[in-house]
Design a protein around this motif. Structure first.
Motif, short mmCIF file in Angstrom:
data_model
loop_
_atom_site.label_atom_id
_atom_site.label_comp_id
_atom_site.label_asym_id
_atom_site.label_seq_id
_atom_site.Cartn_x
_atom_site.Cartn_y
_atom_site.Cartn_z
N GLN A 145 0.90 -1.28 0.00
CA GLN A 145 0.11 0.03 0.05
C GLN A 145 0.85 1.35 0.01
O GLN A 145 0.49 2.22 -0.56
N ASP A 146 1.84 1.19 0.31
CA ASP A 146 3.19 2.18 0.43
C ASP A 146 3.82 2.22 -0.86
O ASP A 146 4.89 3.12 -0.63
N GLY A 147 3.71 1.45 -1.82
CA GLY A 147 4.36 1.32 -3.06
C GLY A 147 5.81 0.63 -3.00
O GLY A 147 6.36 0.65 -3.90
N VAL A 148 5.94 -0.08 -1.83
CA VAL A 148 7.17 -0.86 -1.87
C VAL A 148 7.07 -2.07 -2.57
O VAL A 148 5.81 -2.78 -2.71
N ARG A 149 7.84 -2.60 -3.30
CA ARG A 149 7.84 -3.42 -4.27
C ARG A 149 8.74 -4.66 -3.74
O ARG A 149 9.77 -4.48 -3.48
N SER A 150 8.38 -5.74 -4.09
CA SER A 150 9.15 -7.11 -3.85
C SER A 150 9.87 -7.50 -4.84
O SER A 150 9.52 -7.36 -6.21
N PRO A 151 11.00 -8.22 -4.77
CA PRO A 151 11.49 -8.97 -5.86
C PRO A 151 10.59 -10.01 -6.30
O PRO A 151 9.55 -10.39 -5.66
N PRO A 152 11.02 -10.65 -7.53
CA PRO A 152 9.84 -11.81 -8.11
C PRO A 152 9.73 -12.97 -7.03
O PRO A 152 10.92 -13.42 -6.50
N ILE A 153 8.58 -13.25 -7.03
CA ILE A 153 8.24 -14.35 -6.23
C ILE A 153 7.31 -15.49 -7.04
O ILE A 153 6.46 -15.05 -7.81
N LYS A 154 7.50 -16.74 -6.97
CA LYS A 154 6.56 -17.63 -7.72
C LYS A 154 5.36 -17.82 -7.05
O LYS A 154 5.18 -17.80 -5.76
N VAL A 155 4.31 -17.85 -7.98
CA VAL A 155 2.99 -17.84 -7.65
C VAL A 155 2.45 -19.49 -7.44
O VAL A 155 2.98 -20.16 -8.28
N MET A 156 1.61 -19.76 -6.35
CA MET A 156 1.28 -21.00 -6.20
C MET A 156 -0.26 -21.07 -6.07
O MET A 156 -0.80 -20.67 -4.64
N PRO A 157 -0.91 -21.10 -7.22
CA PRO A 157 -2.36 -20.73 -7.13
C PRO A 157 -2.87 -22.19 -6.37
O PRO A 157 -2.58 -23.32 -6.56
N THR A 158 -3.93 -22.00 -5.36
CA THR A 158 -4.43 -23.19 -4.64
C THR A 158 -5.79 -22.80 -4.34
O THR A 158 -5.90 -21.79 -4.07
N GLU A 159 -6.37 -23.69 -3.90
CA GLU A 159 -7.71 -23.81 -3.43
C GLU A 159 -7.67 -23.58 -1.79
O GLU A 159 -8.59 -23.32 -1.19
N ARG A 160 -6.50 -23.65 -1.52
CA ARG A 160 -6.28 -23.77 0.20
C ARG A 160 -6.29 -22.43 0.80
O ARG A 160 -5.70 -22.56 2.06
#
Lengths: 736, 190
Positions: free
Chosen positions: A662-677
């Protein structure tokens, strides 16, 4: 399986060593010459008992040594916390011992702070440098200008050094950033905290409720053993979690609650239990005060009221409340562990504590046992000469009436000159990576930049070590003695930590470093022993413990004592009323809600997700993420994202994304794990990844450090905890 | 420590198997790491592994967590296809690979329905041995010894008093890929 990486365990496939304990049975009367070559030869020719330091549970281990190399680590069957079993980290101690990135010699900074540029120096030079600066600091500002941050069992020696020097500014992130609010809530209600290790009698629970506790992923060995034993016995689980945790997968009920609304659910459960008179009336009459106030407070906290806030259907709330109450005696609401979430966490902890009282769980079998500790007198030392000033106070700032430990972030912010009634000018940092452990990283860096002295005592070149002026490399837990360990527990015991192998490189044990500094500061009298072996000999002798036996077995148990009401304990409650305080006059007197109130927290916008983080069984936050052995199964964290939301965003498994808070801080890339969980309104990652220290060759740039995205905190007015679940992120596809 | 009574000389050989309790397992991987340590498993490989299967749609979900490894099949295709005879039934029916006789041809890897084998960097096919070297000394395999949840039981399937036999009598269980017809000896309580 992960990709092949450089091997670090050097194990020759030589012949078999001696049999381990328990291996005394005769051969099975059959053999096969063709089975030769199957023996990997990891059995030690020596087996040394000690206790683990990969997390703070301190399980007893047996380290196998062959030709001077630690080949494997097993659980010590005699130790009450491990019972011969270990979590992944316990096994992975060799990965720490043989980590090629270990600090190898004392270091002095050669460039600007944070440049991570150092030159190796002798111990003599490093200790003289630190002592000289500490003497000048004390003359100029007084001893309270020195602060210690400590997380780990070896920190005890530096606490002694601090007291001798004259400062009480000792803090650990394990309070305000972790379980402090829970401890304070239980202290307010029962007069004592929930303990570490927690005094939960899960093994005998009939119904176990986990609300925001992901036991099994949060891998505390004994608790997980108890959980499995409870499941085996037919115990039922109620799990409240926005994520389908491992425990949820074993639960009779999983309630995927809207994050930040636990108090509403807890109040509605209590509403049902009180309305339907399902509580333990005798127990409350005997031990508690404030029931009528509680009953009145709950009158309008109906299941329908809670549905609107939590998203959990009213009938489900009624059904689970009845189910939970139906399990008593032996129905336990787990107190949780890291509970620094929304700023009203002490109230949330109070709601859990009060519900446990309605169930009659405190002091009861299947609830909380009343622990006993082995009595061991302190090692005698001269009285401390100086009565230190209390922790720095920010003029006109918030006062936290129930902060029963020093606030690590408060101590940090008081190091920014001019913010508090006196400045902290020097830090000793023992075993805690403050850059990753404290929220609001920019403030931490600002504080560090203003210090006169930053000394890091550690085993690995973590981020905080990179900011230090002087680095003192400690020997690992497998290479050193520490103080005796005799925590309050179900059975009183004492355990020893002792060297399994000699220290590698030019590293030294913590006791030696603290004593050397003490002597240079003219405080040698507070370390009245030649070496730690003399200290341990004198301490065990004073307690009537056989040190030779202790060194041989690793642990000695005291006589069994009763630890539950059923076993005959008369519980005492060190609260002002001497009883369980359902209604807290202490809170009322401090101008805080005497009974838990629900507060609605800000919710994520339509394209935002609440950022949640937690634990994995093979890691202890950033402490273990450079351990290449533990990295074999989990080398990086991934982003848990609800499958439907992932589809809407067009994101597939393993796709790289950037998180923008929300303050515009950006993370390095991270892999997505789409999940129903997981719910659609939050994302989750395991904490402790995303190192950027250049000396961490394995852990560097693997995954994302959630702390960098925690730029906002909600402060708990009762105890000063930093609620960190109040940050929101947008998800952007990472640009290749 | 042991789950079976040692047999005197001349008595029948045991028939070793393992029972894995999916209800208690938390998937912590303690078994995987203990195996790597015990057996000096080379980096990048594993003799056992965790499978976590989730079924359903949020929020109606079911999960099963399994600790898997070689099934030590009674009719093991890895043994029957092995051209050199390196893969064989060892004591107690434990399927083993004689390192010196293995050429690393990978026929066994292709034949194994459970994908339990890999080629060790030293050139031979490798996999779970049920910690034969520990079993010989009356110890359980490392994975069963370390498991904090006691989800792994090892022992003699032909001994009705063994823990594995008692668990199989008392609980519903299954094997993986029964249709492969290899008579696996790794059973899962569900």
């Amino acid at each position: 399986m992960p990709l092949s990486r450089r091997s670090f365990i050097k194990i020759s496939s030589a012949t078999l060593g001696t049999a381990a304990a328990g291996g005394a049975l005769a051969s099975r009367g059959f053999s096969s010459s063709r089975a030769h070559g199957q023996d990997p030869g990891t059995e030690g020719d020596r087996v040394v008992p000690t206790f683990c330091e990969l997390c703070f549970w301190n399980c007893g281990v047996l380290a196998h040594v062959k030709d001077g190399t630690v080949t494997k680590i097993e659980g010590n069957p005699a130790h009450p916390l491990s019972r011969g079993k270990l979590c992944p980290r316990g096994t992975g101690g060799t990965g720490l011992l043989y980590d090629p990135d270990r600090l190898r010699s004392p270091l002095l900074r050669t460039n600007v702070r944070g440049s991570q540029e150092f030159k190796p120096v002798s111990w003599e030079a490093a200790l003289d440098e630190v002592a000289g600066k500490l003497i000048r600091m004390k003359e100029q500002y007084g001893p309270e200008a020195l602060a210690l941050y400590s997380h780990g069992y070896g920190g005890s020696w530096f606490k002694t050094l601090m007291s001798a020097y004259g400062s009480a500014n000792i803090a650990a992130p394990s309070f305000a950033q972790c379980r402090g609010s829970r401890e304070v809530a239980f202290e307010l209600t029962y007069g004592m905290g929930a303990g570490s290790p927690e005094w939960t009698d899960i093994e005998n629970s009939r119904v176990l409720t986990l609300i925001g506790s992901h036991l099994g992923e949060n891998m505390h060995n004994t608790q997980v053993q108890d959980l499995a034993r409870a499941i085996e016995r037919g115990a039922q689980l109620v799990v409240v979690d926005p994520r389908y945790s491992v425990a949820a997968g074993k639960a009779r009920y999983w309630l995927p609650i809207k994050p930040g609304t636990d108090i509403a659910l807890l109040l509605a459960w209590m509403h049902v239990i009180v309305q339907e008179q399902l509580y333990d009336r005798d127990y409350l009459e005997r031990y508690a005060v404030g029931f009528e106030e509680l009953k009145a407070h709950l009158a309008d906290k109906t299941p329908q009221w809670a549905f609107a806030r939590t998203g959990i259907a009213a009938e489900t709330i009624v059904e689970t409340a009845r189910f939970i109450a139906g399990g008593r005696p032996g129905s336990l609401i787990h107190p949780g562990r890291r509970t620094a979430w929304y700023g009203d966490d002490t109230q949330r902890g109070r709601a859990i504590a009060i519900l446990n009282a309605l169930l009659g769980a405190w002091g009861r079998e299947g609830g909380f046992f009343l622990p006993a500790a082995m009595p061991i007198p302190a090692h005698p030392h001269p009285p401390y000469a100086h009565k230190p000033r209390p922790a720095p106070v920010v003029p006109g700032g918030q006062v936290f009436p129930f902060a029963s430990s020093t606030l690590a972030h408060g101590q940090c912010h008081a190091s920014i000159p001019g913010t508090a009634d006196y400045d902290i000018k020097g830090w000793l940092v023992y075993g805690t990576n403050l850059v990753q452990a404290l929220p609001e990283e920019s403030k931490t860096i600002q504080a560090i930049q203003a210090l006169d002295l930053l000394v890091a005592i550690d085993v690995l070149p973590s981020e905080i070590v990179g900011w230090a002026d002087v680095v003192l490399p400690e020997a690992t837990y497998l290479e050193r003695y520490d103080d005796l360990h005799a925590p309050p527990w179900r059975e009183p015991y004492v355990a020893i930590r002792q060297p399994v192998v000699d220290p590698m490189y030019d590293t030294r044990p913590g006791w030696w470093i603290a004593k050397q500094l003490g002597e240079r500061l003219g405080l040698g009298a507070y370390f009245p022993f030649e070496d730690v072996e003399q200290y341990l000999a004198e301490r065990t002798e004073a307690a009537g413990i056989d040190l030779v036996e202790l060194a041989k077995t690793g642990v000695i148990e005291g006589p069994k004592v009763p630890v539950t009401i059923e076993q005959g304990v008369q519980p005492t409650f060190p609260t002002p009323s001497g009883r369980i305080e359902l209604y807290s006059q202490q809170m009322a007197d401090a101008g805080l809600p005497p009974l838990p109130d629900f507060t609605a927290h800000e919710e994520p916008g339509p394209d935002q997700f609440r950022l949640l983080f937690g634990r994995a069984p093979m890691h202890t936050f950033g402490r273990t993420t450079n351990n290449a052995f533990l990295g074999r199964v989990m080398a990086e964290n991934v982003l848990w994202l609800n499958a439907r939301r992932a589809q809407e965003l067009g994101l597939a498994q393993d796709e790289l994304v950037t998180l923008v808070n929300q303050d515009g801080v950006r993370s390095p890339p991270i892999k997505v794990m789409p999940t129903e969980r997981i719910r659609p309104d939050c994302v989750y990652m395991v904490h402790g990844f995303g190192h950027d220290a250049k000396g961490l060759s394995f852990g560097r740039n693997r995954g994302v450090n959630d702390t960098q995205l925690v730029t906002r905190v909600a402060i708990d007015p009762a105890m000063g905890g930093t609620g960190m679940n109040v940050n929101f992120v947008r998800i952007e596809r990472a640009v290749a | 420590m042991t789950t079976t009574t040692p047999k005197a000389q001349g008595e029948r050989e045991p028939r070793y198997g393992m029972v894995m309790d999916t209800r208690k397992c938390v998937g912590c991987n303690a078994c995987v790491y203990a195996c790597m340590n015990e057996n000096a498993v080379p980096e990048g490989f594993g003799r056992d592994w965790i499978v976590s299967e989730t079924r359903g749609r949020f929020p109606t979900l079911q999960m099963e967590i399994r600790s898997e490894r070689c099934n030590h099949c009674e009719d093991a295709p890895c043994v029957s296809v092995c051209p050199t005879g390196a893969s064989h039934y060892g004591p107690g029916g434990i399927v083993l690979v004689e390192h010196d006789r293995c050429t690393g041809c990978k026929a066994c890897m292709a034949a194994c329905p459970y994908d339990a084998r890999f080629i060790h960097p030293d050139g031979y096919a490798d996999k779970c041995t049920f910690c034969h070297h520990r079993v010989e000394k009356g110890l359980d395999p490392a994975c069963a010894t370390v498991c904090p949840t006691e989800s792994l039981a090892f022992g003699d399937l032909d001994d009705p008093t063994s823990k594995v036999s008692r668990l199989l009598v008392a609980h519903e269980h299954k094997v993986l890929l029964p249709e492969a017809g290899t008579l696996p000896k790794l059973f899962f309580l569900t």
